[in-house]
Design a protein around this motif. Structure first.
Motif, PDB file in Angstrom:
ATOM      1  N   LEU A 141       0.595  -1.197  -0.036  1.00 29.04           N
ATOM      2  CA  LEU A 141      -0.259  -0.101  -0.365  1.00 29.04           C
ATOM      3  C   LEU A 141       1.365   1.248  -0.062  1.00 29.04           C
ATOM      4  CD1 LEU A 141      -2.930  -0.631   2.250  1.00 29.04           C
ATOM      5  CD2 LEU A 141      -3.132  -0.762   0.394  1.00 29.04           C
ATOM      6  N   LEU A 142       2.229   1.278   1.158  1.00 26.00           N
ATOM      7  CA  LEU A 142       2.568   2.523   1.058  1.00 26.00           C
ATOM      8  C   LEU A 142       3.179   2.503  -0.526  1.00 26.00           C
ATOM      9  CD1 LEU A 142       4.226   4.335   2.994  1.00 26.00           C
ATOM     10  CD2 LEU A 142       5.460   2.567   3.275  1.00 26.00           C
ATOM     11  N   HIS A 143       3.978   1.984  -0.745  1.00 26.65           N
ATOM     12  CA  HIS A 143       4.626   2.012  -2.515  1.00 26.65           C
ATOM     13  C   HIS A 143       3.671   2.359  -3.645  1.00 26.65           C
ATOM     14  CE1 HIS A 143       5.831   0.517  -6.402  1.00 26.65           C
ATOM     15  NE2 HIS A 143       5.424  -0.822  -6.683  1.00 26.65           N
ATOM     16  N   LEU A 144       2.116   1.687  -3.541  1.00 22.47           N
ATOM     17  CA  LEU A 144       1.112   2.683  -4.449  1.00 22.47           C
ATOM     18  C   LEU A 144       1.123   4.311  -4.182  1.00 22.47           C
ATOM     19  CD1 LEU A 144      -1.309  -0.910  -4.240  1.00 22.47           C
ATOM     20  CD2 LEU A 144       0.162   0.008  -6.342  1.00 22.47           C
ATOM     21  N   LEU A 145       0.576   4.441  -2.543  1.00 22.67           N
ATOM     22  CA  LEU A 145       0.747   5.898  -2.699  1.00 22.67           C
ATOM     23  C   LEU A 145       1.747   6.353  -2.386  1.00 22.67           C
ATOM     24  CD1 LEU A 145      -1.458   7.150  -0.050  1.00 22.67           C
ATOM     25  CD2 LEU A 145       0.322   6.998   1.105  1.00 22.67           C
ATOM     26  N   ALA A 146       3.172   5.829  -2.686  1.00 24.61           N
ATOM     27  CA  ALA A 146       4.625   6.464  -3.222  1.00 24.61           C
ATOM     28  C   ALA A 146       4.911   7.099  -4.730  1.00 24.61           C
ATOM     29  CB  ALA A 146       6.462   6.243  -2.386  1.00 24.61           C
ATOM     30  N   GLU A 147       4.196   5.909  -5.209  1.00 28.57           N
ATOM     31  CA  GLU A 147       3.756   6.252  -6.960  1.00 28.57           C
ATOM     32  C   GLU A 147       2.574   6.719  -7.101  1.00 28.57           C
ATOM     33  OE1 GLU A 147       6.145   4.905  -9.371  1.00 28.57           O
ATOM     34  OE2 GLU A 147       6.943   3.992  -7.588  1.00 28.57           O
ATOM     35  N   ASN A 148       1.609   7.283  -6.365  1.00 33.28           N
ATOM     36  CA  ASN A 148       0.535   8.641  -6.580  1.00 33.28           C
ATOM     37  C   ASN A 148      -0.260   6.975  -7.344  1.00 33.28           C
ATOM     38  OD1 ASN A 148      -0.070  10.786  -5.722  1.00 33.28           O
ATOM     39  ND2 ASN A 148       0.882  11.688  -7.569  1.00 33.28           N
ATOM     40  N   ARG A 149      -0.973   6.362  -7.368  1.00 38.16           N
ATOM     41  CA  ARG A 149      -1.536   5.277  -7.261  1.00 38.16           C
ATOM     42  C   ARG A 149      -2.222   5.402  -6.337  1.00 38.16           C
ATOM     43  NH1 ARG A 149       2.594   0.878  -9.608  1.00 38.16           N
ATOM     44  NH2 ARG A 149       1.106  -0.795  -9.499  1.00 38.16           N
ATOM     45  N   ILE A 150      -2.928   6.033  -6.777  1.00 34.33           N
ATOM     46  CA  ILE A 150      -4.287   6.975  -5.657  1.00 34.33           C
ATOM     47  C   ILE A 150      -5.689   5.323  -5.391  1.00 34.33           C
ATOM     48  CG2 ILE A 150      -5.483   8.201  -4.012  1.00 34.33           C
ATOM     49  CD1 ILE A 150      -2.748   9.157  -4.335  1.00 34.33           C
ATOM     50  N   GLY A 151      -5.822   5.380  -7.420  1.00 31.78           N
ATOM     51  CA  GLY A 151      -6.513   4.463  -7.335  1.00 31.78           C
ATOM     52  C   GLY A 151      -6.341   2.900  -6.551  1.00 31.78           C
ATOM     53  N   GLU A 152      -5.646   2.856  -7.851  1.00 29.79           N
ATOM     54  CA  GLU A 152      -5.207   1.331  -7.096  1.00 29.79           C
ATOM     55  C   GLU A 152      -4.932   0.840  -5.464  1.00 29.79           C
ATOM     56  OE1 GLU A 152      -1.906  -0.600  -9.404  1.00 29.79           O
ATOM     57  OE2 GLU A 152      -1.480   1.533 -10.386  1.00 29.79           O
ATOM     58  N   PHE A 153      -4.168   1.914  -4.508  1.00 31.54           N
ATOM     59  CA  PHE A 153      -4.454   1.782  -3.188  1.00 31.54           C
ATOM     60  C   PHE A 153      -5.533   1.931  -2.811  1.00 31.54           C
ATOM     61  CE2 PHE A 153      -4.924   4.084   0.771  1.00 31.54           C
ATOM     62  CZ  PHE A 153      -3.485   3.917   1.854  1.00 31.54           C
ATOM     63  N   HIS A 154      -6.388   2.594  -3.078  1.00 33.43           N
ATOM     64  CA  HIS A 154      -7.758   2.211  -2.752  1.00 33.43           C
ATOM     65  C   HIS A 154      -8.832   0.441  -2.879  1.00 33.43           C
ATOM     66  CE1 HIS A 154      -8.505   5.861  -0.727  1.00 33.43           C
ATOM     67  NE2 HIS A 154      -7.821   6.643  -1.241  1.00 33.43           N
ATOM     68  N   THR A 155      -7.895   0.652  -3.924  1.00 30.54           N
ATOM     69  CA  THR A 155      -9.086  -0.968  -4.673  1.00 30.54           C
ATOM     70  C   THR A 155      -8.200  -2.161  -3.489  1.00 30.54           C
ATOM     71  OG1 THR A 155      -8.870  -0.159  -7.165  1.00 30.54           O
ATOM     72  CG2 THR A 155      -8.813  -2.880  -6.398  1.00 30.54           C
ATOM     73  N   GLU A 156      -6.379  -1.737  -3.582  1.00 29.09           N
ATOM     74  CA  GLU A 156      -6.321  -2.900  -2.696  1.00 29.09           C
ATOM     75  C   GLU A 156      -6.813  -3.033  -1.101  1.00 29.09           C
ATOM     76  OE1 GLU A 156      -4.643  -5.596  -3.612  1.00 29.09           O
ATOM     77  OE2 GLU A 156      -4.488  -4.540  -5.678  1.00 29.09           O
TER      78      GLU A 156
END
Length: 260
Positions: free
Chosen positions: A110-125
Motif C-alpha cells: 500500500l505504501l508503495h502504491l501511495l509513493a507512486e501516486n497510484r491512489i486508485g490502486e491504493f484504494h482498490t487494494e
C-alpha cells in the motif's frame, strides 16, 4: 518436497546473514521447483483444518521472495511477487494458518502504491484487506489521509513510528512526492520567496541545505541572492533574419496572387 524444504532452510540461513547473491540463486531454484514439481490444487478441493504442505511452503517461499526483492530494491519483482501472494492470502487463506508476514507485506505494498501516486490502486487494494486496524495497514492508511489533507508535517513525523525497516525507502519516496506537490503549490501561489522560507515550507532541515539546493536546481527555479523566483525567465523572442523575412514575404505574395 524434501528438496524444496532443504533449499528453503538454506535460503533462510543466507537471508539472515544478508548474503543476497546466494539468496537470489536459491530463490530462483525454489521457484523452479514450485513451477515444475509442485502440483496445482484448486481451493475447492481443500478442507479446512487440513493444511497442504506444498501450498504452505509455497506461500513461505513467495513471502521470502517478496522480502528479498525489497532488500534488492527490485520493484518489478516485488510487484510480481505480491500478485502471486495475494492468491495465497485470499483463495488459500481459509485453508492455511495465519502468516505473520501477511500484513507487513500488504502494508508496504500500500505504501508503495501511495509513493507512486497510484491512489486508485491504493484504494482498490485496501478494499481487499479485511483488517484495517492492523498497525501495518493503519500506518499506510494514515499516510494516505495526511497526503490527501495536505498535512505534510504529519507525514514527516511518521518516520519516527515506522513499523518495520523495509518501509523506509517507500516512505522516503512518498516524502519526495509530497515535496514536489508543495513545490507545485509554491509555483502557483508565489512569484518569489526567500531561500529560508522555501526551505522550511519544503520541510528541509538546517542539515539538509545541500539537498534543498539540489531540489531547487531540479525544479528549475531561479535563485537571485537570497530569493527564489518561481516564475520562468522570459525568453527573448526570436527575430527573423533579413533573407528569411524577404523569402516569407515573397511566399505570401505568391499565395495571394494564386487566390486572386
Amino acid at each position: 518436497m524434501e528438496e524444496a524444504k532443504r533449499l528453503f532452510t538454506e535460503f533462510k540461513s543466507h537471508y539472515d546473514r544478508n548474503d543476497l547473491d546466494r539468496c537470489l540463486h536459491l530463490m530462483n531454484e525454489l521457484k523452479m521447483i514450485m513451477l515444475t514439481k509442485f502440483g496445482f490444487i484448486p481451493p475447492a478441493q481443500l478442507q479446512k483444518g487440513q493444511v497442504n504442505r506444498e501450498i504452505f511452503l509455497s506461500r513461505q517461499i513467495l513471502e521470502y521472495g517478496t522480502l528479498l526483492s525489497l532488500k534488492l530494491g527490485d520493484v518489478t519483482t516485488f510487484e510480481r511477487s505480491i500478485t502471486q501472494l495475494k492468491s495465497y492470502y485470499s483463495d488459500y487463506g481459509p485453508y492455511l494458518p495465519e502468516s505473520p508476514e501477511r500484513y507487513p507485506i500488504l502494508g508496504v505494498y500500500l505504501l508503495h502504491l501511495l509513493a507512486e501516486n497510484r491512489i486508485g490502486e491504493f484504494h482498490t487494494e485496501l478494499e481487499l484487506i479485511q483488517d484495517h486496524n492492523n498497525r501495518y495497514i493503519k500506518f499506510s492508511i494514515h499516510l494516505e489521509q495526511y497526503k490527501m489533507e495536505g498535512r505534510y508535517n504529519k507525514m514527516w513525523s511518521a518516520g519516527d513510528n515506522i513499523p518495520v525497516h523495509y518501509y523506509e525507502p517507500f516512505l522516503a519516496k512518498l516524502i519526495e512526492t509530497a515535496r514536489h506537490d508543495i513545490g507545485n503549490s509554491l509555483e502557483t501561489g508565489y512569484q518569489q520567496l526567500t531561500m529560508d522560507e522555501a526551505r522550511k515550507l519544503l520541510m528541509f532541515g538546517e542539515n539538509k541545505k545541500d539537498v534543498f539546493q539540489k531540489f531547487v536546481k531540479e525544479r528549475g527555479w531561479r535563485v537571485n541572492g537570497d530569493n527564489i523566483n518561481f516564475t520562468p525567465e522570459e525568453q527573448p523572442k526570436p527575430s527573423l533574419g533579413a533573407l528569411q523575412l524577404i523569402t516569407q514575404c515573397l511566399k505570401y505574395a505568391h499565395e495571394l496572387e494564386r487566390i486572386i
